[in-house]
Design an enzyme around this catalytic site. Structure first.
Site, PDB file in Angstrom:
ATOM      1  N   GLU A  65     -10.422 -11.399  -2.233  1.00 52.51           N
ATOM      2  CA  GLU A  65     -10.303 -12.706  -2.890  1.00 52.51           C
ATOM      3  C   GLU A  65     -10.267 -13.815  -1.840  1.00 52.51           C
ATOM      4  O   GLU A  65      -9.846 -13.590  -0.697  1.00 52.51           O
ATOM      5  CB  GLU A  65      -8.999 -12.718  -3.712  1.00 52.51           C
ATOM      6  N   ASN A 210     -10.565 -13.189 -15.296  1.00 54.72           N
ATOM      7  CA  ASN A 210      -9.511 -12.465 -14.590  1.00 54.72           C
ATOM      8  C   ASN A 210      -8.163 -12.865 -15.176  1.00 54.72           C
ATOM      9  O   ASN A 210      -7.865 -14.059 -15.295  1.00 54.72           O
ATOM     10  CB  ASN A 210      -9.526 -12.825 -13.096  1.00 54.72           C
ATOM     11  N   GLU A 211      -7.382 -11.883 -15.550  1.00 55.32           N
ATOM     12  CA  GLU A 211      -6.040 -12.146 -16.103  1.00 55.32           C
ATOM     13  C   GLU A 211      -6.092 -13.355 -17.043  1.00 55.32           C
ATOM     14  O   GLU A 211      -5.349 -14.333 -16.877  1.00 55.32           O
ATOM     15  CB  GLU A 211      -5.008 -12.330 -14.980  1.00 55.32           C
ATOM     16  N   TYR A 290       0.635  -3.901 -10.168  1.00 57.58           N
ATOM     17  CA  TYR A 290       1.156  -3.862  -8.795  1.00 57.58           C
ATOM     18  C   TYR A 290       2.469  -3.095  -8.768  1.00 57.58           C
ATOM     19  O   TYR A 290       3.198  -3.073  -9.766  1.00 57.58           O
ATOM     20  CB  TYR A 290       1.388  -5.287  -8.284  1.00 57.58           C
ATOM     21  N   GLU A 345      -6.927  -4.134  -9.914  1.00 58.60           N
ATOM     22  CA  GLU A 345      -5.922  -4.679  -8.987  1.00 58.60           C
ATOM     23  C   GLU A 345      -4.740  -3.719  -9.001  1.00 58.60           C
ATOM     24  O   GLU A 345      -4.085  -3.545 -10.041  1.00 58.60           O
ATOM     25  CB  GLU A 345      -5.477  -6.089  -9.388  1.00 58.60           C
TER      26      GLU A 345
HETATM   27  O1  AHR Z   1      -4.117 -10.188  -5.884  1.00 57.66           O
HETATM   28  C1  AHR Z   1      -3.421 -11.376  -6.016  1.00 57.66           C
HETATM   29  C2  AHR Z   1      -3.419 -11.910  -7.439  1.00 57.66           C
HETATM   30  O2  AHR Z   1      -2.717 -11.063  -8.280  1.00 57.66           O
HETATM   31  C3  AHR Z   1      -4.762 -12.056  -8.109  1.00 57.66           C
HETATM   32  O3  AHR Z   1      -5.408 -13.224  -7.758  1.00 57.66           O
HETATM   33  C4  AHR Z   1      -4.403 -12.084  -9.560  1.00 57.66           C
HETATM   34  O4  AHR Z   1      -5.421 -11.574 -10.366  1.00 57.66           O
HETATM   35  C5  AHR Z   1      -3.121 -11.275  -9.624  1.00 57.66           C
HETATM   36  O5  AHR Z   1      -2.101 -11.949 -10.285  1.00 57.66           O
END
Ligand code: AHR
Length: 540
Positions: A65, A210-211, A290, A345
Site C-alpha cells: 500500500e 476496500n473495507e 489482523y 489482509e
Molecule cells: O494494512 C493497513 C490497513 O489496514 C489497510 O489500509 C486497511 O485496509 C486496513 O484497515
C-alpha cells in the site's frame, strides 16, 4: 497537520484457548506419548492416498500500500538514486522478492485505494497529492500504474489491482482498467502506449473497494452490493489475451471479523451472489483479519517475553474459526465453492516503533512472527478448498513485513524466511496429516504444542511442515510414512535464541534458516525439532 489513522476495529470475540488437536483433516488416529521428562514424542501419520484441495500459490500473496515507507524507499527510490535500481526500482528488494516467488501483489491499498485517482500517477507530469489516511504526508505519485507493473514484471509476479469505490466512480475505475488492458487502438490504449507501454497489461485480479464498511465509505452491505454490481458490470478487462482464458477475477469486499456485523455482511453479499444474473460476476470475497491484542494499547513488536508470545499466538489461532464461520455462510449460497474466500489482509499488528511516525505502521519482526506466519499459512492450506488467495500485510516496511529498509540498507525478516521455506507448497496438493498436537501451557494460555501440514509438491515430492510452538522444549516427531518409501528427509529449520529474536541491519543473521536432515527406517521418520521452530522438509 498529520492525520493519524486509527483503526477502531475491535479484536475478535474472545474465545477460550484451543486445547488438544487443532481442526485438521485427520484420517488416522493420533497419539501423543510423553516420554522423557522435558522431551515430547508426537506421532504423526501422513495418508498419501487421500489428497485434498490444491494449495493455490496465491495463498502466499503480498500487499503493498502507499503507506509509510512501503512503496517509497521500500520499492521506489527513483532513477537518480545512488541506491542500485532498475528504472527507479530497488535491485536488492527485487532480488529478495524473486526468491520467494511472490504470486501476486495487491496494490495500491488498503484504505489508500479508495482515495486514489489513477490519472495522478501516469504520464510525465505527476500531480502531488496528500495521503490523509497514513500520516498526512505528501504523495508524489511518482510510483503509479506503469511503475507498479514494471515492479510486478521485475519480481515475476501478477497484479491484484484495487479500484476506488469510496471516492471514485464506476467510470473512473472502468477507464483505469481500459487504460491498462485495451489494445492500442482505443484512445486510452494509445495513451498507455505514448506513456511507454504499447502492449496491454495483464490484470488477473480486480478488487472492488476496500473495507467499504469502514475506511472505504462506511457503506451498508446492501449499498455496497449495489455498487459492486455496477463496478462488476462496467469495469471491463479488454486484454485480448484475457477474454477466453485467464479472465480477470472480481473480488468483493467481505467481512473484517466474526461478530454479527460481519456475518450479516457475508450473508448479504453471498445471497446477492446466489441471485446474480449474466450481467455481473463475483469470483472472490475478501476477509481482513489482523492479529492484534488491543487496538487502543497494542503489544510491542520487540523486547517482549514468553507471556506475550503465548498470548499473541493464542490470538492468531482464531483465524481458523473465523474462516470456518464465513466459509459456512458461503457454503449456504455457493455450495460449489465458486467464490473464493480471499484473506487479502492478515498478519501481526503491533504498536508503532518508538520514534516512528505512528501513521507509518512501522514495527519489528521477530521469531514470534515467523511462528505466527507458519500457523496462519497452515490454517489457509487446511481451508484451501475455499481460501484460494491471501495477502500478508504488508510487503515492505509496514506491519508484518518481509523486508525492512533504511536508505541503502536492507534486512530480511523472520517472516520472509518462512515465505521462502514454504515456496514448495505453492500449487501443491494438500495431503492430510494426523497428529495429537499435545499442549503447550503458559499461565492461563494453552495452545497446541505442534502444528503440521503435508502436501504433494509440483515437483512430485512429498513436503511436510512442522511447527514446534513450545519455546522451551524440543519435540521428537515420529512420522508414520504409511506406504511411502523414503530413506530420510532434508530441508530447513528456522529458530533463534529467544522468542523475540530479530534480524537487524547490523545483525541480519540472527533468525535465518539452517539445513535440516532426518533419517527414516522401517517406514518411520524421526524428526527432532528445536523449541519455537518452523521446519519444512521433503522426503527423499
Ligand atoms: O494494512 C493497513 C490497513 O489496514 C489497510 O489500509 C486497511 O485496509 C486496513 O484497515
Amino acid at each position: 497537520m498529520a492525520l493519524i489513522h486509527t483503526n477502531p476495529k475491535s479484536p475478535l470475540l474472545a474465545k477460550p484457548a484451543r486445547s488438544g488437536a487443532p481442526v485438521c483433516f485427520c484420517i488416522a488416529l493420533l497419539t501423543l506419548v510423553a516420554t522423557l521428562a522435558g522431551a515430547q514424542t508426537v506421532e504423526l501419520s501422513i495418508d498419501t492416498s487421500k489428497t485434498g484441495a490444491k494449495i493455490d500459490r496465491n495463498l502466499f500473496g503480498q500487499f503493498a500500500e502507499h503507506l509509510g515507507h512501503g512503496i517509497y524507499d521500500g520499492i521506489w527510490v527513483g532513477q537518480d538514486s545512488s541506491i542500485p535500481n532498475i528504472r527507479g526500482i530497488r535491485k536488492d528488494v527485487v532480488a529478495a522478492l524473486k526468491a520467494i516467488k511472490v504470486p501476486n501483489v495487491r496494490w495500491p491499498g488498503g484504505c489508500f485505494a479508495d482515495g486514489y485517482h489513477w490519472r495522478n500517477g501516469i504520464g510525465p507530469k505527476r500531480s502531488v497529492t496528500l495521503n490523509p489516511d497514513w500520516g498526512g504526508v505528501i504523495e508524489p505519485n511518482t510510483f503509479g500504474t506503469h511503475e507498479f507493473m514494471d515492479f510486478i514484471d521485475q519480481i515475476g509476479s501478477e497484479p491484484y489491482v484495487s479500484v476506488n469505490v469510496g471516492s471514485g466512480t464506476p467510470r473512473e475505475a472502468a477507464e483505469w482498467i481500459e487504460y491498462m488492458t485495451a489494445a492500442e487502438a482505443t484512445t486510452l490504449g494509445k495513451e498507455r502506449g505514448a506513456n511507454g507501454h504499447a502492449a496491454p497489461y495483464k490484470v488477473p485480479y480486480l478488487g472492488i473497494g476496500n473495507e467499504s464498511w469502514d475506511c472505504g465509505g462506511n457503506m451498508t452491505p446492501e449499498y455496497y452490493l449495489s455498487q459492486f454490481k455496477i463496478y462488476s458490470r462496467f469495469v471491463r478487462n479488454y486484454d485480448p489475451a484475457q477474454q477466453e482464458t485467464d479472465k480477470m477475477l472480481r473480488i468483493a469486499v467481505g467481512p473484517g471479523g466474526g461478530e454479527s456485523r460481519w456475518t450479516d455482511w457475508t450473508e448479504t453479499i453471498m445471497k446477492g451472489y446466489q441471485q446474480h444474473t449474466w450481467s455481473w460476476e463475483m469470483n472472490g470475497l475478501s476477509l481482513h483479519n489482523y492479529t492484534v491484542m488491543n487496538w487502543q494499547d497494542k503489544f510491542k513488536s520487540e523486547g517482549f517475553g514468553e507471556d506475550e508470545y503465548a498470548r499473541f499466538l493464542q490470538e492468531t489461532l482464531k483465524m481458523d474459526d473465523l474462516i470456518a464461520k464465513h466459509s459456512a455462510i458461503m457454503d449456504k449460497y455457493d455450495p460449489q465453492k465458486k467464490v473464493a474466500l480471499v484473506v487479502d489482509e492478515w498478519g501481526s499488528w503491533y504498536a508503532p516503533l518508538p520514534g516512528s511516525n505512528p501513521g507509518f505502521l512501522v514495527q519489528q519482526n521477530s521469531l514470534r512472527d515467523a511462528v505466527l506466519a507458519a500457523l496462519n499459512l497452515n490454517i489457509f492450506t487446511r481451508h484451501a478448498d475455499r481460501v484460494r488467495m491471501a495477502n500478508i500485510a504488508q510487503m515492505i516496511n509496514v506491519l508484518q513485513a518481509m523486508i525492512l529498509t533504511d536508505k541503502e540498507k536492507m534486512v530480511l525478516t523472520p517472516t520472509y524466511y518462512v515465505f521462502k521455506m514454504y515456496v514448495p507448497f505453492q500449487d501443491s496438493t494438500f495431503v492430510p496429516v494426523t497428529l495429537d498436537a499435545g499442549k503447550y501451557t503458559r499461565g492461563d494460555v494453552t495452545l497446541p504444542r505442534v502444528d503440521a501440514i503435508a502436501a504433494k509438491g509440483k515437483d512430485g515430492k512429498l513436503w511436510l511442515e512442522v511447527t514446534n510452538v513450545d519455546p522451551n522444549q524440543a519435540v521428537e516427531v515420529q512420522v508414520n510414512l504409511a506406504g511411502v518409501s523414503a530413506k530420510g528427509a532434508t530441508g530447513e529449520t528456522l529458530t533463534a535464541p529467544k522468542v523475540d529474536s530479530i534480524n537487524t541491519f547490523d545483525a541480519p543473521n540472527t533468525v535465518v534458516p539452517k539445513a535440516y536432515s532426518a533419517k527414516a527406517s522401517g517406514g518411520r521418520l524421526t524428526l527432532k525439532l528445536e523449541p519455537k521452530s518452523v521446519t519444512v522438509i521433503s522426503l527423499e
